[in-house]
Design an enzyme around this catalytic site. Structure first.
Site, PDB file in Angstrom:
ATOM      1  N   LYS A  45       3.356  11.078   9.356  1.00 19.15           N
ATOM      2  CA  LYS A  45       2.577   9.871   9.068  1.00 19.15           C
ATOM      3  C   LYS A  45       2.267   9.133  10.371  1.00 19.15           C
ATOM      4  CE  LYS A  45       2.691   5.954   5.771  1.00 19.15           C
ATOM      5  NZ  LYS A  45       3.470   5.273   4.718  1.00 19.15           N
TER       6      LYS A  45
ATOM      7  N   SER B  20       5.457   3.717  -1.352  1.00 22.99           N
ATOM      8  CA  SER B  20       4.446   4.411  -0.538  1.00 22.99           C
ATOM      9  C   SER B  20       4.662   5.909  -0.361  1.00 22.99           C
ATOM     10  CB  SER B  20       4.345   3.759   0.837  1.00 22.99           C
ATOM     11  OG  SER B  20       3.584   2.584   0.755  1.00 22.99           O
TER      12      SER B  20
ATOM     13  N   SER C 235       0.945   4.020   0.521  1.00 24.85           N
ATOM     14  CA  SER C 235       0.230   4.148   1.777  1.00 24.85           C
ATOM     15  C   SER C 235       0.310   5.546   2.401  1.00 24.85           C
ATOM     16  CB  SER C 235       0.782   3.135   2.780  1.00 24.85           C
ATOM     17  OG  SER C 235       2.131   3.429   3.098  1.00 24.85           O
TER      18      SER C 235
END
Lengths: 489, 476
Positions: free
Chosen positions: A81, A180, A156
């Site tokens: 990420k 997330s 997210s």
């Protein structure tokens, strides 16, 4: 037809690399090709580290050639990420304010994965500073849901979920502050686990809300989640909040047996807020657990209704401090027109941060300001404790709690961006787990009529990832649900 | 109208841990700018603080020495404000639960005891240092100081004058040095004092409006700034004005305070618990371990040294001013020197040499045993006090022992009557006129004759024996 490498599990890949049935270089090249083939449509990857990945793979192969023992993730292709600090590439947090930022160090989890002989293919997309539930807040690109390119991948960690689902990497790392990891895993139909707060070092995770953030893997199988967790977990002297507890071999917990396991269903999770189709899938998934020998009990979370309010006070308060360092003084974007220090702060932050991030910084600043602290922040901390107590009491009656991950399946782009509150509701079932610092997992439990994944969420006692994974694995085995490759294939 | 000053002090002490408070960077003050830095103290994205346990140990020691209660459970908080010298734009500090609270420090002002209440002592990280005078009108930030361990010690508003403030600071600094937790160098900023000053009509209960005087780089500066501020405020009030609550700086060159920042524009620091750190739990065992490791503190040591060695209160005070000096003195005494004479030689002669050469006792080349030997040589009559002063000067420079210098230079005092009598007879024979004058009753001539004998012996004649023998020889 045999499964192509890009849909094989991390366990299969690492076994093949360890047995020298395939080289890490072959695996890496295959996945780089796969990214080249599909990422133009999925847009999960923000950076592709072709040369570094091949060099890493070559090093693994060299190690094998020398007859040295390979790590537990040998040759497994991984996506990271955007908010994980890496010396390679950039660490942008999908924000303009860090668009050219290069970290001088690697996050602890990145060092651990590298030491386990995993191969990093690059970085994957996310909502700016992990604030969002659709990955539409990224300033880099818009990631699509591999099941329907008109729909969001969740957020997210939307890039992390989409990349795994689309077969671009076997494992990705996400972060979960209020859901997330689990919510995008649910929306994309993969496995996502948020370990107990303190299980995995946060060192090198660019903080959104320090007391809630936790790093975790997104994978295609529960076994892969267990395998990756074995590498990620453990005390880190660089993170004072990381727990000094032994890390069991999580793959050994996957016994296939859940007889006598008590599964709690929270009454408050099965109301009108839960979409009919999601409800049906989740209830079917619970039936699978029942058939496996689990005992289903009813539990109650009287304070669940306050979770979203409490969450948005605490996470914004912490975010307002955590994001204060992005001021244009030492790194990242600095507004060129500023003529004084104060002007530089104001212009840099106004232009460097997107609207959602600015909204949360302002909200967090407000709830901490003198005169409002007691009414908001302090009160929220007290309610947070009550929410935690709800869980403690529930876990006297059951070993895991099961319910939906998301109230609705994936939705179309733009359908919620104008209404922050509606977007915040996407995390209604996941937020409490972060507030209570518990482990939680989302696993696929079927497709809706419109061909979008549904997810089952389970939660367990603090540091009892073993039970969580055991239950999830059992469901995975017994349900016969294999979503199969998404239409993107 | 008569006014009474009400003063509270805030002292920031740089704790001399080897590493910074939340990372492993070195704390060396003299390092070139931005060399003692790492991703953590620079507040780079993703980094986390880890509390230095040595900082807690030393802070607990200070708290105990100041008679504070030590919090069994405390935490760090974030203090939010924006400034380019603050890497994270928040400072990790302690807010509502300081590590140490509710103590006192006893001081003496003009011979009278005073007790100054200590409100709290809390841990925090230092900020970086801004420089605004670089070439091309540029400003620079040196992050070496960023993250250095700071202990902030706050008093009750118990101080009533600049003199008391000075006595408080002196006593505090003495304790910190005894504990060995800070070098307390004000010029290098390892000890920074701020004074909150207000005045009120004598006898009035309520406090007046206070000003805060910052950036004072020396003890005498603090002293002068407080005096200036008291008279400034009195003047404002006498002329019918109002004291404004504000932060004032001290201009040492002009000897005045000046307005820096109005309190109205003061920050809302938005304190909240630091979520990246776990609570600090100092249990009884931990506190006890620190308590047992505390050195004998200045007041107790002064009392003991005074009675154990039979010294005057003044001498005991001078000797125990620093722990190093007291240690030195006790080592001299332990080496067998007469305690009172040793005190004299240390506080007068050796101290003068140290002051002249700007040396600390810890750098002194005269070992305690060597000073003890020197004192013993005087006692035994081997050397005179005058010779000893010269010898000590030699010892101070060369590091040799007294005995070695005496032997080298043949400096042994002539105490042998036979040998001296012979020299005296020769001197008298060479000065018949003076002998005549003495015998005629001119006593003063004796001094001249003593001088002649001393010259003949190169100063080595034992003065007592010389005097006796000379009178004998001169007797008609």
């Amino acid at each position: 037809m045999t499964t192509p490498w890009h849909y094989k599990s991390a366990m299969e890949i690492r076994n093949a690399v360890r047995n020298r049935a395939v080289t890490a270089t072959e695996i890496t090249e295959h996945h780089l090709d796969r990214i080249a083939e599909v990422d133009g449509r999925v847009d999960a990857f923000t950076q592709i580290w072709r040369d570094e990945a091949l060099a890493q793979a070559a090093a693994v192969d060299e190690k094998a050639r020398q007859g040295r023992e390979l790590g537990p993730l040998a040759g497994v292709p991984v996506g990271l990420k955007e908010l994980l600090a890496t010396r390679s590439g950039k660490t942008t947090c999908a924000s303009k304010i860090l668009e050219n930022y290069r970290s001088p160090y690697d996050a602890t989890v990145v060092r651990k994965l590298a030491a386990a002989d995993a191969v990093f293919l690059g970085k994957v997309n996310m909502d700016e500073f992990a604030m969002g539930s659709s990955t539409e807040r990224s300033t880099i690109k818009t990631t699509k849901n591999p099941w329907n390119l008109k729909c969001v991948p969740g957020g997210s960690s939307g890039g992390s979920a989409a990349a795994v689902t689309a077969g671009e990497c076997a494992v990705s790392l996400g972060s979960d502050t209020g859901g997330s990891i689990r919510q995008p895993a649910c929306l994309c139909g993969c496995v996502g686990i948020k370990p107990t707060y303190g299980r995995v070092s946060r060192y090198g995770l660019v903080a959104f809300a320090s007391s809630l953030d936790q790093i975790g893997p997104l994978t295609r199988t529960v076994e892969d989640a267990a395998l990756t967790l074995n590498t990620l977990c453990g005390r880190d002297p660089m993170d004072a909040t990381s727990a000094d507890l032994p890390v069991p071999d999580f793959t050994k917990a996957l016994t296939g047996d859940i007889k006598g396991l008590r599964v709690g269903l929270p009454r408050e999770y099965f109301t009108d807020a839960l979409g009919a189709e999601m409800r049906e899938k989740v209830e079917a998934a619970v039936d699978v657990l029942r058939r496996g020998g689990a005992e289903i009990v009813s539990v109650s979370f009287p304070h669940a209704q306050y979770a979203i309010a409490v969450y948005y006070i605490i996470c914004t308060a912490e975010a307002s401090a955590n994001l204060a360092r992005f001021d244009g003084v030492r790194y990242g974007f600095r507004h060129p027109a500023a003529k004084s220090v104060e002007e530089m702060y104001v212009l840099t932050k106004s232009e460097g941060f997107g609207p959602e991030v600015r909204r949360r910084i302002l909200l967090g600043t407000y709830v901490l300001s003198s005169g409002y602290y007691d009414a908001y922040y302090l009160k929220a901390q007290k309610v947070r404790r009550l929410i935690k107590r709800d869980f403690d009491e529930a876990f006297e009656k059951c070993d895991v709690i099961a319910g939906p991950t998301s109230p609705i399946p994936s939705f179309e782009f733009g359908s919620k961006t104008d209404n922050p509150m509606e977007m915040y509701l996407a995390d209604i079932y996941t937020i409490s787990v972060n507030l209570a610092t518990l482990p939680g997992i989302s696993i696929p439990c079927g497709l809706t009529a419109s061909g979008l994944p549904a997810g089952l969420q389970m939660m367990a006692r603090p540091f009892d990832e073993e039970t969580l994974l055991r239950a999830a694995h059992c469901h995975e085995r017994m349900s016969g649900i294999t979503l199969g490759p998404p239409p993107i294939a | 109208m008569e006014f009474e000053a009400v003063i509270g002090m805030e002292v920031h002490v740089e704790i001399n841990s080897r590493s910074k408070v939340f990372c492993a960077c070195a704390t060396d003050f003299h390092a070139p700018p931005n060399t003692n830095v790492c991703p953590i103290c620079l507040g780079m994205p993703g980094t986390l603080p880890v509390l230095n346990v040595d900082m807690v140990d030393k802070s607990v020691a200070v708290g105990l020495a100041l008679n504070c209660a030590i919090s069994r459970w405390s935490k760090m908080d974030r203090k939010n404000y924006f400034y380019p010298d603050l890497a994270k734009n928040y400072q990790i500090s302690q807010y509502d639960l300081p590590l140490c609270h509710g103590g006192w420090l006893d001081i003496e002002v003009d011979g009278a005891p005073r007790r100054i209440g200590i409100t709290r002592a809390h841990m925090e990280e230092d900020t970086a240092r801004n420089t605004h005078t670089l070439a091309g009108g540029q400003s620079g930030v040196d992050f070496n100081r960023c993250g250095l361990p700071l202990l902030e010690i706050v008093t009750e508003p118990d101080i009533r004058s600049a003199k008391e403030a000075h006595a408080y600071l002196t006593a505090l600094k003495q304790i910190l040095q005894y504990l060995g937790v800070s070098d307390c160098n004000m010029e290098e900023g390892s000890l920074r004092a701020e004074a909150n000053i207000s005045i009120r009509p004598t006898g009035q209960e309520a406090f007046g409006t206070k000003t805060e005087v910052k950036n004072v780089a020396s003890f005498s500066g603090v002293f002068k700034a407080i005096d200036y501020e008291i008279s400034r405020q009195a003047q404002v009030l006498r002329s019918g004005g109002k004291v404004i609550q504000e932060t004032r700086g001290w201009d040492a060159d002009r000897g005045v305070t000046f307005s820096q920042r109005l309190k109205e524009s003061a920050h809302d620091y938005r304190y909240f618990p630091e979520p990246d750190l776990v609570p600090i739990v100092v249990d009884e065992a931990w506190e006890q371990r620190i308590r047992e490791s505390l050195p004998e503190l200045p007041i107790a040591r002064k009392a003991r040294v005074e009675s154990q060695y039979g010294l005057s209160a003044y001498d005991a005070g001078v000797i125990t001013m620093t722990r190093a000096l007291a240690d030195y003195y006790e080592a001299v005494a332990a080496a067998g020197a007469d305690p009172k004479k040793a005190a004299n030689w240390l506080t007068v002669e050796l101290q003068a040499l140290l002051t002249d050469s700007k040396q600390e006792i810890t750098e002194c080349r005269v070992a305690p045993a060597a000073l003890a030997e020197l004192v013993a040589l005087i006692e035994s009559g081997d050397i005179s006090g005058k010779m000893a002063k010269d010898i000590l000067g030699d010892m101070f420079i060369t590091g040799k022992t007294a005995r070695a210098i005496v032997a080298e230079k043949g400096l042994v005092q002539i105490s042998d009557s036979g040998e001296l009598a012979e020299i005296i007879r020769r001197v008298l024979a060479e000065n018949p006129a003076q002998v005549e004058q003495y015998r005629a009753g001119k006593e003063k001539v004796l001094g001249f004759l003593v001088g002649q004998v001393m010259r003949a012996t190169q100063g080595k004649a034992n003065p007592q024996i010389l005097n006796d023998l000379l009178r004998d020889e001169l007797a008609p």
